[in-house]
Write an enzyme that holds these catalytic residues in place. Structure first.
Site, mmCIF file in Angstrom:
data_model
loop_
_atom_site.group_PDB
_atom_site.id
_atom_site.type_symbol
_atom_site.label_atom_id
_atom_site.label_comp_id
_atom_site.label_asym_id
_atom_site.label_seq_id
_atom_site.Cartn_x
_atom_site.Cartn_y
_atom_site.Cartn_z
ATOM 1 N N TRP A 88 83.737 15.752 18.065
ATOM 2 C CA TRP A 88 84.302 14.658 18.863
ATOM 3 C C TRP A 88 85.834 14.752 18.841
ATOM 4 C CZ3 TRP A 88 83.298 8.835 17.196
ATOM 5 C CH2 TRP A 88 83.436 8.008 18.301
ATOM 6 N N LYS A 151 89.548 24.329 14.063
ATOM 7 C CA LYS A 151 88.667 23.483 13.237
ATOM 8 C C LYS A 151 88.401 24.146 11.899
ATOM 9 C CE LYS A 151 83.605 22.935 12.935
ATOM 10 N NZ LYS A 151 82.329 22.831 13.650
ATOM 11 N N HIS A 153 86.292 23.190 7.952
ATOM 12 C CA HIS A 153 85.697 22.261 6.986
ATOM 13 C C HIS A 153 86.177 22.582 5.566
ATOM 14 C CE1 HIS A 153 83.149 20.411 9.879
ATOM 15 N NE2 HIS A 153 82.269 21.373 9.989
ATOM 16 N N PHE A 273 79.729 8.429 23.661
ATOM 17 C CA PHE A 273 78.593 9.178 23.128
ATOM 18 C C PHE A 273 77.615 9.653 24.205
ATOM 19 C CE2 PHE A 273 74.387 9.761 21.406
ATOM 20 C CZ PHE A 273 74.631 10.657 20.381
ATOM 21 N N PHE A 299 72.546 18.429 18.054
ATOM 22 C CA PHE A 299 73.798 18.463 17.292
ATOM 23 C C PHE A 299 74.558 17.145 17.482
ATOM 24 C CE2 PHE A 299 78.184 19.710 16.429
ATOM 25 C CZ PHE A 299 78.017 20.406 15.242
ATOM 26 N N ARG A 301 73.791 13.797 17.826
ATOM 27 C CA ARG A 301 72.471 13.254 17.501
ATOM 28 C C ARG A 301 72.306 11.773 17.873
ATOM 29 N NH1 ARG A 301 69.963 10.671 13.128
ATOM 30 N NH2 ARG A 301 72.065 10.174 12.408
ATOM 31 N N LYS A 302 72.991 10.892 17.141
ATOM 32 C CA LYS A 302 72.792 9.461 17.353
ATOM 33 C C LYS A 302 74.121 8.724 17.551
ATOM 34 C CE LYS A 302 69.653 5.948 15.663
ATOM 35 N NZ LYS A 302 68.630 5.677 14.642
ATOM 36 N N GLY A 303 75.104 9.150 16.782
ATOM 37 C CA GLY A 303 76.452 8.614 16.995
ATOM 38 C C GLY A 303 76.623 7.150 16.657
HETATM 39 P P1 A3P Z 1 75.111 11.572 13.758
HETATM 40 O O1 A3P Z 1 74.304 12.683 13.200
HETATM 41 O O2 A3P Z 1 75.191 10.387 12.832
HETATM 42 O O3 A3P Z 1 74.694 11.184 15.116
HETATM 43 P P2 A3P Z 1 80.479 16.840 13.311
HETATM 44 O O4 A3P Z 1 80.957 17.173 14.661
HETATM 45 O O5 A3P Z 1 81.554 16.696 12.294
HETATM 46 O O6 A3P Z 1 79.387 17.742 12.857
HETATM 47 O O7 A3P Z 1 79.868 15.369 13.371
HETATM 48 C C1 A3P Z 1 78.643 15.133 13.979
HETATM 49 C C2 A3P Z 1 78.405 13.622 14.010
HETATM 50 O O8 A3P Z 1 79.328 13.046 14.959
HETATM 51 C C3 A3P Z 1 76.997 13.304 14.498
HETATM 52 O O9 A3P Z 1 76.632 12.089 13.873
HETATM 53 C C4 A3P Z 1 77.266 13.146 15.991
HETATM 54 O O10 A3P Z 1 76.265 12.473 16.695
HETATM 55 C C5 A3P Z 1 78.555 12.357 15.939
HETATM 56 N N1 A3P Z 1 79.248 12.384 17.239
HETATM 57 C C6 A3P Z 1 79.543 13.455 17.979
HETATM 58 N N2 A3P Z 1 80.110 13.091 19.138
HETATM 59 C C7 A3P Z 1 80.166 11.737 19.127
HETATM 60 C C8 A3P Z 1 80.628 10.768 20.061
HETATM 61 N N3 A3P Z 1 81.129 11.120 21.245
HETATM 62 N N4 A3P Z 1 80.533 9.466 19.722
HETATM 63 C C9 A3P Z 1 80.029 9.108 18.528
HETATM 64 N N5 A3P Z 1 79.561 9.987 17.611
HETATM 65 C C10 A3P Z 1 79.628 11.286 17.902
#
Ligand code: A3P
Length: 344
Positions: A88, A151, A153, A273, A299, A301-303
């Site tokens: 994001w 990016k 980690h 989201f 990937f 997923r739920k946000g």
């Molecule tokens: P969830 O698994 O709780 O849905 P990363 O990019 O660091 O791997 O993080 C992934 C997490 O960020 C996931 O969380 C993903 O759904 C959430 N995410 C990605 N894009 C998003 C958005 N636009 N709004 C809110 N959450 C988002």
């Protein structure tokens, strides 16, 4: 040379020294661990000394090279613990730095904003050749035009020691309960990371610092200690959920950019989201065609903030609370938000 100059020269040499050692984690090669992580335990994991950083053993062969990878002054790095909203934030930063160019943004995010250590942590067989061919190596990042959005980690001490003094870094943190749940599903999504247990068992590995990129707290606390550095912007996932538009404005200001009202409104929509989950440049769905992904997982997923409530028993939740409290001891000013009354 004055005494002060001598001291700072000595410090420079020291800061540049690579003093990190890795040892194989025995428990990762057998027993319950191997049953729970049947695919990635095949090669085992390593842990760093100092720091106890935990990652697949392939990484240890490249760790020094990654540490020595030089940032440019006009780079922007997005540094996070996994599942804290990295993707994001990468898209958000990329859009701000590229005049919100939606046409250029159709290229895969992984190419526009490379994942520094990705090609150096997975053994060859773990990724489909088509995906491996798309990975951006350090040599390719060297060739990228500025401004690069990178990016990682990795915790700060495994990145270039002058990173923060050289370029802007956006760090995103998220409450650990939702990170655990999200990381659990992440381990269900990729064949190589496949976790054959339930979410509470996964939470235990997480708290024990035995999942990739852990331990969680040292990662966040080190970044938190750097939050006042002028090149550092420390953000929370939950603040983005609460007020995406306000956070976009804050990030643009930090990056020295200003967006028009129209760009702001558009970017907010682009990052919402529902739209983001459908955006094939960021959602990794196209990679499913090459296999090695669970077709039912996503990937993006739920946000949501607070999904942990659907996953932990009261006993488990209590144990996680205790773990958080122990680890935040002495850091009273860092508070995690685990639920929101209003969110997108
Ligand atoms: P969830 O698994 O709780 O849905 P990363 O990019 O660091 O791997 O993080 C992934 C997490 O960020 C996931 O969380 C993903 O759904 C959430 N995410 C990605 N894009 C998003 C958005 N636009 N709004 C809110 N959450 C988002």
């Amino acid at each position: 040379m004055s005494h002060d100059e001598e001291l700072s020269a000595e410090r420079l040499v020291k800061e540049d020294e690579w003093n990190v050692k890795f040892r194989k984690v025995d428990t990762s090669l057998n027993g319950n661990f191997k049953q729970h992580f049947p695919n990635c335990a095949e090669h085992g994991f390593v842990t760093s000394e100092p720091g106890g950083f935990f990652l697949m053993d392939e990484y240890s062969r490249h760790a020094e090279k990654l540490f020595r990878f030089k940032p440019r002054s006009d780079d922007v790095w997005v540094v996070t613990f996994p599942r804290c909203g990295t993707t994001w934030m990468q898209e958000l930063v990329w859009m701000i730095m590229n005049d919100c160019d939606k046409i250029k943004a159709k290229a895969p995010l992984a190419v526009r904003s490379p994942f520094l250590e990705l090609p150096y942590m997975l053994p060859l067989h773990a990724t489909a050749p088509e995906i491996r061919n798309m990975m951006v190596t350090l040599e390719m990042i060297e060739e990228m035009p500025s401004p690069r959005i990178i990016k990682s980690h990795l915790p700060f001490y495994l990145l270039h020691p002058k990173l923060l003094d050289t370029c802007k870094v956006v760090y995103v943190a998220r409450n650990p309960k939702d990170v655990i749940v999200s990381f659990f599903y992440h381990h269900r999504l990729f064949d190589f990371h496949y976790f054959d247990g339930d979410v509470e068992q996964f939470a235990q590995y997480f708290m024990d610092g035995e999942v990739m990129f852990s331990p969680f707290f040292p990662h966040i606390l080190d970044a938190w200690s750097k939050r006042h550095h002028p090149n550092m912007l420390f953000l929370f996932y939950e603040d983005l959920k609460k007020d995406l538009r306000g956070e976009i404005e804050k990030i643009a200001k930090f990056l020295g950019k200003s967006l028009t009202e129209e760009q702001l409104t558009d970017l907010r929509e682009h990052l919402r989201f529902d739209n983001f989950a459908k955006n094939e440049s960021v959602n990794m769905e196209p990679a499913k065609q090459f296999g090695r992904f669970n077709p039912d997982g996503h990937f993006i997923r739920k946000g949501k903030t607070g999904d942990w409530k659907n996953h932990f028993s009261p006993e488990m939740n209590k144990r996680i609370d205790e773990w958080i409290e122990t680890n935040l001891n002495g850091c009273a000013d860092l508070k995690f938000v685990t639920q929101l009354e209003v969110q997108d």
